[in-house]
Design a protein around this motif. Structure first.
Motif, mmCIF file in Angstrom:
data_model
loop_
_atom_site.group_PDB
_atom_site.id
_atom_site.type_symbol
_atom_site.label_atom_id
_atom_site.label_comp_id
_atom_site.label_asym_id
_atom_site.label_seq_id
_atom_site.Cartn_x
_atom_site.Cartn_y
_atom_site.Cartn_z
ATOM 1 N N ARG A 15 37.874 27.597 60.105
ATOM 2 C CA ARG A 15 39.063 27.701 59.255
ATOM 3 C C ARG A 15 39.751 29.031 59.523
ATOM 4 O O ARG A 15 39.110 30.081 59.529
ATOM 5 C CB ARG A 15 38.600 27.613 57.802
ATOM 6 C CG ARG A 15 39.645 27.907 56.786
ATOM 7 C CD ARG A 15 40.419 26.671 56.395
ATOM 8 N NE ARG A 15 41.457 27.008 55.446
ATOM 9 C CZ ARG A 15 42.465 26.228 55.141
ATOM 10 N NH1 ARG A 15 42.570 25.054 55.689
ATOM 11 N NH2 ARG A 15 43.373 26.594 54.291
ATOM 12 N N LEU A 17 42.843 31.652 58.314
ATOM 13 C CA LEU A 17 43.758 32.002 57.220
ATOM 14 C C LEU A 17 44.479 33.284 57.598
ATOM 15 O O LEU A 17 43.828 34.261 57.991
ATOM 16 C CB LEU A 17 42.994 32.228 55.909
ATOM 17 C CG LEU A 17 42.510 31.011 55.120
ATOM 18 C CD1 LEU A 17 41.698 31.436 53.916
ATOM 19 C CD2 LEU A 17 43.671 30.145 54.673
ATOM 20 N N ALA A 56 38.869 21.480 48.133
ATOM 21 C CA ALA A 56 40.121 22.139 47.755
ATOM 22 C C ALA A 56 40.887 22.619 48.977
ATOM 23 O O ALA A 56 42.090 22.825 48.911
ATOM 24 C CB ALA A 56 39.838 23.311 46.827
ATOM 25 N N GLN A 57 40.196 22.852 50.067
ATOM 26 C CA GLN A 57 40.846 23.204 51.329
ATOM 27 C C GLN A 57 40.245 22.333 52.428
ATOM 28 O O GLN A 57 39.106 21.881 52.304
ATOM 29 C CB GLN A 57 40.599 24.678 51.679
ATOM 30 C CG GLN A 57 41.375 25.644 50.814
ATOM 31 C CD GLN A 57 41.151 27.087 51.254
ATOM 32 O OE1 GLN A 57 40.766 27.358 52.384
ATOM 33 N NE2 GLN A 57 41.391 28.010 50.345
ATOM 34 N N GLN A 58 41.016 22.132 53.460
ATOM 35 C CA GLN A 58 40.511 21.332 54.574
ATOM 36 C C GLN A 58 40.240 22.234 55.772
ATOM 37 O O GLN A 58 41.006 23.166 56.023
ATOM 38 C CB GLN A 58 41.534 20.266 54.965
ATOM 39 C CG GLN A 58 41.646 19.178 53.911
ATOM 40 C CD GLN A 58 42.736 18.174 54.220
ATOM 41 O OE1 GLN A 58 43.476 18.310 55.187
ATOM 42 N NE2 GLN A 58 42.838 17.173 53.379
ATOM 43 N N PRO B 96 44.280 24.791 43.426
ATOM 44 C CA PRO B 96 43.096 24.227 44.096
ATOM 45 C C PRO B 96 42.222 23.381 43.174
ATOM 46 O O PRO B 96 41.517 22.486 43.637
ATOM 47 C CB PRO B 96 42.331 25.470 44.576
ATOM 48 C CG PRO B 96 43.358 26.520 44.692
ATOM 49 C CD PRO B 96 44.344 26.250 43.592
ATOM 50 N N PHE B 99 43.412 19.955 43.531
ATOM 51 C CA PHE B 99 42.986 19.372 44.802
ATOM 52 C C PHE B 99 41.509 18.983 44.751
ATOM 53 O O PHE B 99 41.115 17.936 45.249
ATOM 54 C CB PHE B 99 43.204 20.352 45.961
ATOM 55 C CG PHE B 99 44.641 20.722 46.169
ATOM 56 C CD1 PHE B 99 45.649 19.821 45.910
ATOM 57 C CD2 PHE B 99 44.979 21.976 46.634
ATOM 58 C CE1 PHE B 99 46.973 20.153 46.105
ATOM 59 C CE2 PHE B 99 46.295 22.326 46.839
ATOM 60 C CZ PHE B 99 47.293 21.415 46.572
ATOM 61 N N SER B 100 40.704 19.868 44.147
ATOM 62 C CA SER B 100 39.263 19.589 44.104
ATOM 63 C C SER B 100 38.964 18.420 43.168
ATOM 64 O O SER B 100 37.882 17.852 43.226
ATOM 65 C CB SER B 100 38.478 20.822 43.673
ATOM 66 O OG SER B 100 38.586 21.001 42.281
ATOM 67 N N ARG B 248 47.512 22.556 50.751
ATOM 68 C CA ARG B 248 46.146 22.046 50.713
ATOM 69 C C ARG B 248 45.507 22.122 52.100
ATOM 70 O O ARG B 248 44.352 22.503 52.246
ATOM 71 C CB ARG B 248 46.161 20.603 50.240
ATOM 72 C CG ARG B 248 44.777 20.050 50.197
ATOM 73 C CD ARG B 248 44.743 18.615 49.833
ATOM 74 N NE ARG B 248 43.356 18.295 49.566
ATOM 75 C CZ ARG B 248 42.974 17.286 48.858
ATOM 76 N NH1 ARG B 248 43.826 16.508 48.314
ATOM 77 N NH2 ARG B 248 41.706 17.055 48.679
#
Lengths: 315, 252
Positions: A15, A17, A56-58, B96, B99-100, B248
């Motif tokens: 990931r 950022l 929550a993030q990919q 978030p 999203f979660s 996201r």
């Protein structure tokens, strides 16, 4: 580690950022009923890793599988199967505690008397009944943390992802949190826990993973580091004498008079002293061994500081 | 399901925040006062107008000009009530969490959009009650009234969509409100120069909000105007969904 169908599996997850690789090629597995401690210095990539675990993030590369299913392909799995407590427990300040929990339940598609019953039970368990009708905006950090935890537990997910869950909790509440985590693990729930408090990790985790600059540097069970004591005797004896003592599971001679001892599950330090004295050994002292965990963490943190210093000099 | 859930908690937030109530109260008070003033003027002039052969009635001389004032209120209401929709969540670190919970970017944006729109539609509904109750003593032109109400509903829907889109792109609610004010001002003023030059048609006029809202204020509903509103609402919401989806995927 060799569980054929792990609850959670990270496969070569990376990931970026802000133009920087925060997590790189990370492989991790979590079995049902296991508590994994995720450690690392600030900026090591723990929170990003947890956010990816929580859906929550990919990840930019690689995949996060929950019960064999790629979360990127089925993000709805996160709705029912993951409970996430992010760092500093972000909450909606305009809602009171009950409204917050109800909104959290509805977002996950849960309604009805069973949810209300579960909500009330959690409020009682986390000692939030008195705050139930208060706005989240006026709660203390510890209370907010417990509301966040209640949201994560409300739908009884098989995976709990907790980022610094002990923030703002007093020692009694922290002990209750540890008990709660162990209970959930005993019920078959997998728990990933990130914290800077090593005693919290040794008290509650089965396994520890240490991240450094986004890469996994250490991943090992914690049993070896738990309940290890340094037994100091007034005279030198053969290690076999000590190994024969009932509370002792394993012994390792450090020098002529000092022995690193791993206790059996049901034994404790007083039992060791009692058995040693009963066996005629002159006990000079017993103290906890600085655990492998602390040593590993310090080694990695020192490397980090050294490499940062070298980079600064080179620059 | 998720849209309803997001809408539910956003509605709850609007309900508990003083901003929504203050804006609603100020709008109702201001519009109520204007309605009384215009009604008084109409009553004073009614006989003279009839004598002069003017066939315009209560709807043309009071209700429609009065409802046109609500558009000005909407220019303020929509940006202020949508500014925190996504920028506030982002600032509070709660995006978030959605999203979660497996909530899709589409559900996040639509849920928040519909909650803010519903709040303002309720204000509009309460305002419409004022001329409607006078149907007991007068004869409103229901067709013109319905067209004007439709125009205001579409204007609110468009301005809220712009507000939500600005909130999706802004890091702070105040920036989102400022952005929405600027876009609204552009939509209102894009044809002013063209009109000043005497140009009636053209792209600038087609882009302007007033070109599509004013006919409805006169009781005229055309497909062209409906398409314009649908395009504006759709584009703004799609941009917002895309931005939240990117957030996201890329983490903001």
């Amino acid at each position: 580690m060799n569980d054929p169908s792990p609850l959670l599996q990270l496969e070569r997850v990376s990931r970026r950022l802000g133009g920087r690789t925060v997590v790189r090629e990370l492989d991790l597995r979590l079995a049902r009923g296991q508590v994994l401690g995720l450690l690392g210095v600030n900026g090591a990539g723990k929170s990003t890793t947890l956010a990816m675990m929580a859906g929550a993030q990919q990840p930019d590369r690689g995949c996060v599988r929950l019960q064999g299913v790629d979360l990127a392909e089925q993000p709805q799995r996160a709705r029912t199967d993951i409970g996430w407590l992010p760092e500093r427990a972000p909450l909606w300040p305009e809602l009171n505690v009950i409204e917050h929990l109800d909104a959290s339940a509805r977002l996950r598609g849960l309604r009805g008397a069973a949810v209300r019953k579960r909500r009330d039970a959690l409020l009682e368990r986390l000692q939030l009944q008195r705050e139930a009708r208060r706005l989240v905006a006026v709660l203390s950090q510890g209370q907010r943390q417990r509301v966040g935890l209640a949201c994560a537990l409300l739908h009884e997910p098989p995976l709990l992802v907790l980022d610094e869950p002990g923030n703002g909790l007093d020692p009694l509440q922290a002990a209750q949190l540890r008990e709660l985590i162990r209970e959930r693990a005993a019920a078959g729930c997998g728990v990933v826990l990130s914290t800077h408090l090593l005693p919290e990790v040794t008290a509650v985790c089965d396994r520890v993973a240490i991240l450094h600059e986004g890469a996994l540097r250490h991943d090992a069970p914690l049993h070896a580091g738990r309940d290890r004591l340094l037994l100091t005797l007034a005279q030198s004896v053969d290690a076999a004498h000590i190994a024969a003592l009932t509370p002792v599971a394993q012994v390792q001679a450090q020098d002529a008079c000092r022995y690193a001892i791993t206790l059996r599950d049901d034994a404790d330090a007083p039992a060791l002293v009692q058995a040693a004295v009963a066996a005629g050994l002159a006990v000079a002292g017993v103290q906890p061994v600085a655990g492998e965990l602390e040593q590993a963490f310090m080694r990695i943190a020192t490397q980090h500081a050294a490499s940062a210093s070298e980079q600064a000099q080179a620059a | 399901m998720s849209v309803r859930a997001v809408m539910g908690y956003e509605w709850c937030r609007l309900w508990t925040r003083p901003l929504g109530w203050v804006l609603a109260a100020l709008t109702m008070a201001g519009m109520g006062w204007e309605f009384l003033l215009m009604l008084n003027q109409y009553l004073a002039l009614q006989v003279r107008l009839a004598a002069a052969g003017n066939t315009s009635g209560f709807t043309d001389l009071v209700t429609l000009p009065w409802l046109a004032l609500f558009v000005i209120a909407a220019f303020v209401l929509a940006p202020l009530l949508t500014m925190g929709a996504l920028a506030g969540e982002r600032r509070g670190g709660t995006l978030p969490l959605l999203f979660s919970a497996g909530v899709s970017p589409t559900a996040v944006v639509l849920g928040k959009y519909f909650a803010a729109l519903l709040w303002q539609l309720l204000i509009l509904l309460l305002l419409l009650a004022m001329p409607v109750v006078l149907a007991v003593v007068t004869h409103p032109d229901w067709g013109k009234l319905a067209a004007a109400a439709l125009g205001l509903t579409l204007a609110l829907a468009a301005l809220n969509a712009v507000g939500v889109a600005c909130s999706a792109f802004a890091g702070h609610p105040a920036l989102a409100a400022a952005g929405a004010f600027v876009v609204t001002a552009l939509l209102v003023g894009v044809n002013k120069l063209a009109l000043a030059d005497g140009a009636i048609g053209g792209i600038a006029n087609w882009l302007a909000l007033s070109t599509h809202l004013q006919p409805m204020g006169r009781g005229l509903v055309s497909t062209d105007d409906l398409v314009w509103f649908a395009l504006l609402i759709g584009t703004a919401l799609l941009l917002a969904i895309r931005r939240v989806g990117d957030e996201r995927t890329r983490g903001g």
